[in-house]
Design a protein around this motif. Structure first.
Motif, PDB file in Angstrom:
ATOM      1  N   PRO A   1       0.831  -1.213   0.000  1.00  0.00           N
ATOM      2  CA  PRO A   1       0.000   0.000   0.000  1.00  0.00           C
ATOM      3  C   PRO A   1       0.864   1.262   0.000  1.00  0.00           C
ATOM      4  CG  PRO A   1      -0.687  -1.532   1.730  1.00  0.00           C
ATOM      5  CD  PRO A   1       0.603  -2.050   1.188  1.00  0.00           C
ATOM      6  N   ALA A   2       0.385   2.303  -0.695  1.00  0.00           N
ATOM      7  CA  ALA A   2       1.062   3.608  -0.642  1.00  0.00           C
ATOM      8  C   ALA A   2       0.740   4.228   0.719  1.00  0.00           C
ATOM      9  CB  ALA A   2       0.559   4.489  -1.774  1.00  0.00           C
ATOM     10  N   PRO A   3       1.526   5.176   1.229  1.00  0.00           N
ATOM     11  CA  PRO A   3       2.749   5.705   0.613  1.00  0.00           C
ATOM     12  C   PRO A   3       3.950   4.782   0.798  1.00  0.00           C
ATOM     13  CG  PRO A   3       2.351   6.784   2.724  1.00  0.00           C
ATOM     14  CD  PRO A   3       1.189   5.863   2.491  1.00  0.00           C
ATOM     15  N   ASN A   4       4.770   4.723  -0.222  1.00  0.00           N
ATOM     16  CA  ASN A   4       6.069   4.059  -0.147  1.00  0.00           C
ATOM     17  C   ASN A   4       6.919   4.596  -1.300  1.00  0.00           C
ATOM     18  OD1 ASN A   4       5.848   2.271  -2.567  1.00  0.00           O
ATOM     19  ND2 ASN A   4       4.123   1.421  -1.402  1.00  0.00           N
ATOM     20  N   GLU A   5       8.209   4.269  -1.283  1.00  0.00           N
ATOM     21  CA  GLU A   5       9.121   4.901  -2.256  1.00  0.00           C
ATOM     22  C   GLU A   5       8.793   4.502  -3.697  1.00  0.00           C
ATOM     23  OE1 GLU A   5      13.160   3.597  -1.610  1.00  0.00           O
ATOM     24  OE2 GLU A   5      12.518   1.561  -1.149  1.00  0.00           O
ATOM     25  N   LYS A   6       8.251   3.304  -3.889  1.00  0.00           N
ATOM     26  CA  LYS A   6       7.923   2.875  -5.252  1.00  0.00           C
ATOM     27  C   LYS A   6       6.705   3.630  -5.781  1.00  0.00           C
ATOM     28  CE  LYS A   6       9.978  -1.636  -4.513  1.00  0.00           C
ATOM     29  NZ  LYS A   6       9.759  -3.060  -4.219  1.00  0.00           N
ATOM     30  N   ALA A   7       5.726   3.827  -4.895  1.00  0.00           N
ATOM     31  CA  ALA A   7       4.551   4.620  -5.289  1.00  0.00           C
ATOM     32  C   ALA A   7       4.963   6.044  -5.624  1.00  0.00           C
ATOM     33  CB  ALA A   7       3.517   4.599  -4.163  1.00  0.00           C
ATOM     34  N   ASP A   8       5.958   6.572  -4.904  1.00  0.00           N
ATOM     35  CA  ASP A   8       6.441   7.930  -5.188  1.00  0.00           C
ATOM     36  C   ASP A   8       7.014   8.025  -6.597  1.00  0.00           C
ATOM     37  OD1 ASP A   8       5.706   8.627  -2.658  1.00  0.00           O
ATOM     38  OD2 ASP A   8       7.744   8.576  -1.813  1.00  0.00           O
ATOM     39  N   VAL A   9       7.806   7.019  -6.993  1.00  0.00           N
ATOM     40  CA  VAL A   9       8.386   7.030  -8.341  1.00  0.00           C
ATOM     41  C   VAL A   9       7.258   7.002  -9.375  1.00  0.00           C
ATOM     42  CG1 VAL A   9       9.767   5.716 -10.010  1.00  0.00           C
ATOM     43  CG2 VAL A   9      10.577   5.975  -7.652  1.00  0.00           C
ATOM     44  N   ALA A  10       6.293   6.107  -9.169  1.00  0.00           N
ATOM     45  CA  ALA A  10       5.170   6.010 -10.116  1.00  0.00           C
ATOM     46  C   ALA A  10       4.463   7.364 -10.225  1.00  0.00           C
ATOM     47  CB  ALA A  10       4.195   4.914  -9.663  1.00  0.00           C
ATOM     48  N   GLY A  11       4.197   7.990  -9.076  1.00  0.00           N
ATOM     49  CA  GLY A  11       3.519   9.283  -9.082  1.00  0.00           C
ATOM     50  C   GLY A  11       4.325  10.342  -9.834  1.00  0.00           C
TER      51      GLY A  11
ATOM     52  N   VAL B   1      22.333 -12.217  -0.996  1.00  0.00           N
ATOM     53  CA  VAL B   1      21.612 -13.174  -0.149  1.00  0.00           C
ATOM     54  C   VAL B   1      20.849 -12.509   0.996  1.00  0.00           C
ATOM     55  CG1 VAL B   1      23.137 -15.099  -0.717  1.00  0.00           C
ATOM     56  CG2 VAL B   1      23.655 -13.694   1.259  1.00  0.00           C
ATOM     57  N   GLY B   2      21.076 -11.206   1.227  1.00  0.00           N
ATOM     58  CA  GLY B   2      20.360 -10.513   2.296  1.00  0.00           C
ATOM     59  C   GLY B   2      19.026  -9.956   1.798  1.00  0.00           C
ATOM     60  N   HIS B   3      18.462  -9.080   2.581  1.00  0.00           N
ATOM     61  CA  HIS B   3      17.197  -8.435   2.198  1.00  0.00           C
ATOM     62  C   HIS B   3      17.398  -6.925   2.222  1.00  0.00           C
ATOM     63  CE1 HIS B   3      15.062 -12.234   2.310  1.00  0.00           C
ATOM     64  NE2 HIS B   3      15.772 -12.513   3.401  1.00  0.00           N
ATOM     65  N   PRO B   4      18.048  -6.402   1.179  1.00  0.00           N
ATOM     66  CA  PRO B   4      18.439  -4.990   1.241  1.00  0.00           C
ATOM     67  C   PRO B   4      17.277  -3.997   1.094  1.00  0.00           C
ATOM     68  CG  PRO B   4      19.082  -5.937  -0.878  1.00  0.00           C
ATOM     69  CD  PRO B   4      18.497  -7.046  -0.057  1.00  0.00           C
ATOM     70  N   GLY B   5      16.082  -4.455   0.676  1.00  0.00           N
ATOM     71  CA  GLY B   5      14.971  -3.512   0.486  1.00  0.00           C
ATOM     72  C   GLY B   5      15.260  -2.563  -0.665  1.00  0.00           C
ATOM     73  N   GLY B   6      14.482  -1.481  -0.776  1.00  0.00           N
ATOM     74  CA  GLY B   6      14.759  -0.491  -1.815  1.00  0.00           C
ATOM     75  C   GLY B   6      14.368  -0.955  -3.209  1.00  0.00           C
ATOM     76  N   ILE B   7      14.901  -0.288  -4.239  1.00  0.00           N
ATOM     77  CA  ILE B   7      14.533  -0.605  -5.618  1.00  0.00           C
ATOM     78  C   ILE B   7      15.736  -1.271  -6.298  1.00  0.00           C
ATOM     79  CG2 ILE B   7      13.510   0.254  -7.754  1.00  0.00           C
ATOM     80  CD1 ILE B   7      12.216   2.517  -6.166  1.00  0.00           C
ATOM     81  N   LYS B   8      16.661  -0.506  -6.864  1.00  0.00           N
ATOM     82  CA  LYS B   8      17.824  -1.125  -7.523  1.00  0.00           C
ATOM     83  C   LYS B   8      19.071  -0.875  -6.698  1.00  0.00           C
ATOM     84  CE  LYS B   8      18.458  -2.836 -11.103  1.00  0.00           C
ATOM     85  NZ  LYS B   8      18.494  -4.307 -11.295  1.00  0.00           N
ATOM     86  N   HIS B   9      19.818  -1.939  -6.409  1.00  0.00           N
ATOM     87  CA  HIS B   9      21.105  -1.808  -5.741  1.00  0.00           C
ATOM     88  C   HIS B   9      22.224  -2.008  -6.756  1.00  0.00           C
ATOM     89  CE1 HIS B   9      19.785  -1.417  -1.575  1.00  0.00           C
ATOM     90  NE2 HIS B   9      18.719  -2.095  -1.999  1.00  0.00           N
ATOM     91  N   VAL B  10      23.252  -1.191  -6.618  1.00  0.00           N
ATOM     92  CA  VAL B  10      24.318  -1.157  -7.607  1.00  0.00           C
ATOM     93  C   VAL B  10      25.653  -1.353  -6.902  1.00  0.00           C
ATOM     94  CG1 VAL B  10      25.527   0.411  -9.197  1.00  0.00           C
ATOM     95  CG2 VAL B  10      23.023   0.293  -9.220  1.00  0.00           C
ATOM     96  N   ILE B  11      26.524  -2.154  -7.510  1.00  0.00           N
ATOM     97  CA  ILE B  11      27.894  -2.283  -7.021  1.00  0.00           C
ATOM     98  C   ILE B  11      28.780  -1.361  -7.847  1.00  0.00           C
ATOM     99  CG2 ILE B  11      29.859  -3.834  -6.727  1.00  0.00           C
ATOM    100  CD1 ILE B  11      27.931  -6.106  -6.187  1.00  0.00           C
ATOM    101  N   ALA B  12      29.399  -0.404  -7.178  1.00  0.00           N
ATOM    102  CA  ALA B  12      30.331   0.508  -7.860  1.00  0.00           C
ATOM    103  C   ALA B  12      31.695  -0.172  -7.809  1.00  0.00           C
ATOM    104  CB  ALA B  12      30.354   1.866  -7.167  1.00  0.00           C
ATOM    105  N   VAL B  13      32.105  -0.760  -8.938  1.00  0.00           N
ATOM    106  CA  VAL B  13      33.283  -1.614  -8.935  1.00  0.00           C
ATOM    107  C   VAL B  13      34.574  -0.799  -8.975  1.00  0.00           C
ATOM    108  CG1 VAL B  13      34.503  -3.445 -10.173  1.00  0.00           C
ATOM    109  CG2 VAL B  13      31.995  -3.490 -10.036  1.00  0.00           C
ATOM    110  N   ALA B  14      34.608   0.207  -9.861  1.00  0.00           N
ATOM    111  CA  ALA B  14      35.850   0.975 -10.020  1.00  0.00           C
ATOM    112  C   ALA B  14      36.067   1.882  -8.819  1.00  0.00           C
ATOM    113  CB  ALA B  14      35.798   1.797 -11.292  1.00  0.00           C
ATOM    114  N   GLU B  15      37.337   2.055  -8.432  1.00  0.00           N
ATOM    115  CA  GLU B  15      37.697   2.979  -7.342  1.00  0.00           C
ATOM    116  C   GLU B  15      37.127   4.359  -7.652  1.00  0.00           C
ATOM    117  OE1 GLU B  15      39.293   2.187  -4.587  1.00  0.00           O
ATOM    118  OE2 GLU B  15      39.470   0.121  -5.298  1.00  0.00           O
ATOM    119  N   GLY B  16      36.479   4.949  -6.689  1.00  0.00           N
ATOM    120  CA  GLY B  16      35.974   6.315  -6.867  1.00  0.00           C
ATOM    121  C   GLY B  16      34.821   6.414  -7.847  1.00  0.00           C
ATOM    122  N   ALA B  17      34.257   5.274  -8.288  1.00  0.00           N
ATOM    123  CA  ALA B  17      33.169   5.312  -9.272  1.00  0.00           C
ATOM    124  C   ALA B  17      31.885   5.784  -8.619  1.00  0.00           C
ATOM    125  CB  ALA B  17      32.954   3.952  -9.886  1.00  0.00           C
TER     126      ALA B  17
END
Ligand code: BGC
Ligand code: ZN
Length: 373
Positions: free
Chosen positions: A220-230, A357-373
């Protein structure tokens, strides 16, 4: 160099030290990985439910949603120079001469099943510092998309689905969806199932094409995904609060359903309320859940009497990557905050485990591989 690997035989995941790749052909390109997105497919592979290492290897390097920077090009490479940004495609063709899709460069429709997919099936992926690929599998990305281009690959799923929607809906000649219009979806209604990255990027693509767009997802809204849709002008509806039947009453004739969640039971319930001449595109790959009941008589009756189409679609071809890059430029101009909000957090490569393997929540999680990326 470091790489996130999965060993399905030993059921282990972790950081491994692997050799640096070298350019092996005149049409090869060597790239430094900047960012890699994590999705449900990676989590399934990390749960040892899916995926396989290359022949002769016990481990698979994960990662298929990458943004990288060119560091070296073979002498016959024409479209890239060092410093360019690039997004690699995922699937590589099978070797059978009789596989017409693969021989035609459309391995996303591979007929034999012997294709490989980088980071998924029989080929190493991009969760590592450097990789080498053939020029023909790489797409040039403008520098302006440095912050968002890690979303290109998940967006290609929607682009391939939409390309097929227009092909199929040409069966409705008065609607003329192929007409040279910026908004071929104007006057039509689309329902997006799910509110994760594939779903929300699909919703953006539908909004760009003029569809009245509804995002139908569990929480159910409100949540961060509903905010993006809106923020992109879509209407968010919770499937915990509104049944598919009620949703259809609100929407009117549902012309298109873009399924982007992998929740099969909900998807089949929504197929039951699809509108006349409507099309439903499945893109999710569900795991094996509990058996669900479907009223097959009602479903078949409605599909026949209402001229409906249900379509499954996987992976994406060259044109869909180009479309995704051009769409992402449009989205980033029009809805900069919503695009930014799709990336919940960036993490170091050491933090891979909690994302896989965890439950990070949120929408998209990104691994910044390069140093300082
Ligand atoms: C990837 C596709 C791939 C599919 C099946 C998805 O997560 O985005 O490129 O074809 O998994 O392996
Ligand atoms: Zn993915």
């Amino acid at each position: 160099m470091r790489a996130v690997t999965v060993d399905p035989g030993r059921e282990e995941i972790g950081l491994a030290d692997i050799p640096e790749p070298a350019l092996a052909s005149a049409t090869g390109v060597k790239l430094r990985t900047l960012e890699v997105g994590v999705c449900g497919t990676d989590r399934e592979i990390a749960g040892f439910q899916y995926g396989s290492p290359p022949p002769g290897d016990e481990r698979l390097v994960l990662g298929h949603e990458a943004l990288a920077e060119v560091v070296e090009v073979g002498r016959d490479v024409e479209r890239f120079a060092p410093g360019d940004l690039a997004v690699p495609m995922v699937r590589r063709p099978c070797e059978h001469l009789h596989c017409r899709p693969c021989r035609a460069g459309r391995q996303d429709f591979c007929q034999t099943g012997d294709y490989s997919e980088r980071g998924i099936k029989l080929a190493h992926g991009f969760m590592t510092e450097l990789f080498v690929d053939e020029e023909r599998y790489l797409h040039q990305v403008p520098y302006g998309l440095r912050e968002s281009a890690v979303l290109v690959e998940p967006l290609t799923i929607a682009e391939k689905a939409l390309a097929q929607v227009w092909e199929i809906q040409r069966r409705l000649p008065w609607a003329d969806p192929s007409a040279a219009s910026d908004e071929p979806g104007r006057g039509l209604s689309a329902v997006v199932l799910g509110a994760g990255p594939v779903a929300q990027l699909g919703a953006m693509a539908l909004r760009r094409r003029g569809f009245s767009t509804w995002v139908y997802s569990r929480s159910p809204a409100p949540n961060e995904k509903a905010d993006v849709a809106g923020a992109i002008g879509a209407t968010y509806v919770s499937s915990e609060q509104v049944s598919p039947g009620e949703l259809a009453e609100r929407v009117g004739n549902i012309d298109l359903v873009y399924e982007g969640s992998g929740a099969s039971k909900l998807a089949f319930e929504v197929l039951g309320v699809l509108g006349t001449n409507g099309l439903l595109a499945f893109t999710g790959v569900p795991g094996h859940g509990p058996l669900a009941e479907v009223d097959t008589d009602a479903l078949m009756r409605s599909m026949v009497l209402r001229n409906q189409v249900a379509l499954g679609t996987v992976n994406a071809g060259f044109d869909s990557f180009e479309e995704a890059i051009s769409d992402l430029e449009h989205f980033s101009q029009r809805w900069p905050d919503a695009v930014r909000a799709l990336i919940s957090a960036r993490h170091s490569i050491e933090e891979h485990r909690k994302l896989l393997v965890g439950h990070p929540g949120g929408i998209k999680h990104v691994i910044a591989v390069a140093e300082g990326a």
